[in-house]
Design an enzyme around this catalytic site. Structure first.
Site, PDB file in Angstrom:
ATOM      1  N   ARG A 188       7.546  32.342 -11.772  1.00 23.33           N
ATOM      2  CA  ARG A 188       8.394  31.926 -10.631  1.00 23.33           C
ATOM      3  C   ARG A 188       7.596  31.393  -9.453  1.00 23.33           C
ATOM      4  NH1 ARG A 188      11.282  36.709 -11.892  1.00 23.33           N
ATOM      5  NH2 ARG A 188      12.974  36.174 -13.313  1.00 23.33           N
TER       6      ARG A 188
ATOM      7  N   LYS B 218       6.204  17.446  -3.915  1.00 21.77           N
ATOM      8  CA  LYS B 218       7.083  17.033  -5.022  1.00 21.77           C
ATOM      9  C   LYS B 218       6.311  17.226  -6.314  1.00 21.77           C
ATOM     10  CE  LYS B 218      10.355  13.715  -3.172  1.00 21.77           C
ATOM     11  NZ  LYS B 218      10.836  12.327  -3.200  1.00 21.77           N
TER      12      LYS B 218
ATOM     13  N   LYS C   4       2.490   9.973   5.770  1.00 21.92           N
ATOM     14  CA  LYS C   4       3.213  10.779   4.775  1.00 21.92           C
ATOM     15  C   LYS C   4       3.533  12.166   5.334  1.00 21.92           C
ATOM     16  CE  LYS C   4       4.600  12.072   0.589  1.00 21.92           C
ATOM     17  NZ  LYS C   4       4.507  11.956  -0.839  1.00 21.92           N
TER      18      LYS C   4
ATOM     19  N   GLU D 184      14.112  15.941   1.360  1.00 21.95           N
ATOM     20  CA  GLU D 184      14.836  14.668   1.221  1.00 21.95           C
ATOM     21  C   GLU D 184      16.343  14.885   1.320  1.00 21.95           C
ATOM     22  OE1 GLU D 184      12.803  12.160  -1.661  1.00 21.95           O
ATOM     23  OE2 GLU D 184      14.644  11.014  -1.881  1.00 21.95           O
TER      24      GLU D 184
ATOM     25  N   ASN E  35      10.522   5.828  -0.779  1.00 17.75           N
ATOM     26  CA  ASN E  35      10.858   5.203  -2.063  1.00 17.75           C
ATOM     27  C   ASN E  35      11.029   3.694  -1.956  1.00 17.75           C
ATOM     28  OD1 ASN E  35      10.844   7.490  -3.772  1.00 17.75           O
ATOM     29  ND2 ASN E  35      12.651   8.184  -2.670  1.00 17.75           N
TER      30      ASN E  35
ATOM     31  N   HIS F 299      10.610   1.692  -5.005  1.00 14.69           N
ATOM     32  CA  HIS F 299      10.577   2.600  -6.153  1.00 14.69           C
ATOM     33  C   HIS F 299      11.830   2.548  -7.018  1.00 14.69           C
ATOM     34  CE1 HIS F 299       6.925   3.970  -4.355  1.00 14.69           C
ATOM     35  NE2 HIS F 299       6.759   4.931  -5.238  1.00 14.69           N
TER      36      HIS F 299
ATOM     37  N   HIS G  77      10.562   2.165 -10.551  1.00 16.79           N
ATOM     38  CA  HIS G  77      10.803   3.174 -11.589  1.00 16.79           C
ATOM     39  C   HIS G  77      11.551   2.562 -12.768  1.00 16.79           C
ATOM     40  CE1 HIS G  77      10.415   6.974  -8.802  1.00 16.79           C
ATOM     41  NE2 HIS G  77       9.256   6.455  -9.125  1.00 16.79           N
TER      42      HIS G  77
HETATM   43  N1  GLY Z   1       6.479   9.848  -3.288  1.00 18.32           N
HETATM   44  C1  GLY Z   1       7.655  10.027  -2.541  1.00 18.32           C
HETATM   45  C2  GLY Z   1       7.751  11.332  -1.852  1.00 18.32           C
HETATM   46  O1  GLY Z   1       6.810  12.089  -1.841  1.00 18.32           O
HETATM   47  O2  GLY Z   1       8.775  11.653  -1.309  1.00 18.32           O
END
Ligand code: GLY
Length: 365
Positions: free
Chosen positions: A121, A143, A225, A235, A246, A249, A253
């Site tokens: 966990r 992420k 970032k 998010e 994104n 992306h 993607h």
């Molecule tokens: N790579 C996108 C994020 O970390 O939200």
């Protein structure tokens, strides 16, 4: 830049340092020894490609820890490989005090982070990114996840590392194609959040790892970032927020998914995705055609692709987009530029317009 810099990532539940510089070996060793002294078991997950770089950057200091080599490439972000990593953690007798060191690019970071997030966990992990994509993007912000047949990163978890060590010396060991691919996330940050960064890259593109601006540019990107993550870690913002990362992306993607994971490096697909996002921004009236031209020439200047190498079918690409996890109730969420350096999310775009955008980057009906 001075030898070693720190950017701090602050989230609701944690605060951790990103250490950036040349020759971080000694400092990392001190942290690892401290963890061991407190009874933590450590293991390493090492990208096959990064393995050869490790002796030169970290010498033999990591070799005393049980180690699992992860084959390079997106295909390793699979359920099967995830299972093998969990078995490895168990066979190394890691308990809840254990720490995973993820050494490599985004694949090892995402896979290792997800294993750390779920084993018992959740145990701690440290990111040691060795590629540009992972240094400025995937190692920061927690992420983690893997891919399934239906799409990229559809299984995952938010799990913050306890530290990120960005040793710029790793970049000298990267194959040229991998180095160039990483520049996509840097120009992306400029396009979505910082016109000055965009202009710098457009005017004097980064050519190789010996560019002495690289340390400062990586730090700059980590700051961008970290600020986005701090404002919207999970998010959840109704508009804007972390989703802005994104940019390019949703298109990128879909390219990776339809071409087959590994056919395009992630940054290569994002290069084309950024061109598509620029066209979309222009067609929706946010930016001028001249801005699209600027974006394309900046992306080309970094030697990233701006057009599909082999045509892919629009129906397949559109289908892949609708499987993206940002889709809610069938509405595709796009990130557009309101101007270069300022992005926004939009909730839908006309399907025929999206098909036209795909044609501009070489997709076929
Ligand atoms: N790579 C996108 C994020 O970390 O939200």
């Amino acid at each position: 830049m001075s030898l070693i810099n720190t950017v701090t990532v602050e989230t609701a539940g944690s605060s951790y340092p990103i250490r950036i510089g040349n020759g971080l070996r000694r400092e990392l060793l001190v942290q690892l020894e401290e963890l061991e002294a407190k009874g933590s078991k450590l293991v390493t997950l090492i990208d096959e490609g990064a393995q050869t770089a490790i002796p030169s950057v970290f010498e033999d200091s990591l070799s005393r820890f049980p180690s699992l080599i992860i084959p390079s490439g997106e295909k390793s972000k699979s359920l099967e490989r995830y299972g093998r990593v969990l078995d490895f953690l168990a066979s190394a007798n890691l308990d809840r005090g254990g720490v995973v060191l993820a050494i490599g690019g985004g694949v090892v970071g995402d896979l290792g982070g997800f294993a750390a997030a779920t084993y018992m966990r959740g145990i701690r992990f440290i990111q040691i990114p060795t590629t540009i994509v992972s240094m400025v993007d995937s190692s920061i912000g927690g992420k983690t996840g893997i891919n399934i047949a239906a799409g990229k990163n559809l299984v995952g978890s938010f799990h913050q590392p306890i530290a990120v060590y960005i040793d710029i010396d790793f970049l000298h060991t990267l194959p040229e194609r991998e180095f160039i691919s990483g520049l996509a996330e840097i120009i992306k940050h400029g396009m979505l959040a910082d016109r000055k960064l965009f202009d710098l890259l457009a005017e004097t593109p980064i050519e190789n790892s010996r560019d002495d601006r690289l340390g400062d540019i990586i730090k700059w990107n980590c700051e961008i970032k970290a600020a986005v993550v701090k404002a919207d870690e999970k998010e959840l913002a109704g508009s804007g927020g972390r989703a802005l990362l994104n940019l390019g992306h949703t298109f990128g993607h879909a390219i990776e998914n339809v071409a087959g994971y590994g056919e395009y490096l992630h940054g290569e697909a994002i290069g084309i995705g950024l061109v598509a996002a620029s066209h979309l921004s222009q067609r929706l009236g946010f930016i001028e055609s001249a801005d699209v031209g600027l974006a394309i020439s900046a992306i080309e200047g970094l030697r990233l692709p701006t057009h599909l190498r082999n045509p892919l079918r629009i129906d397949d690409l559109y289908q892949a987009m609708t499987r993206d996890k940002k889709v809610k109730a069938g509405v595709i969420r796009f990130v557009v530029m309101k101007s270069i350096g300022q992005a926004a999310t939009i909730e839908s775009a006309d399907a025929e317009l999206v098909r036209e955008i795909w044609r501009t980057v070489g997709a076929i009906d």
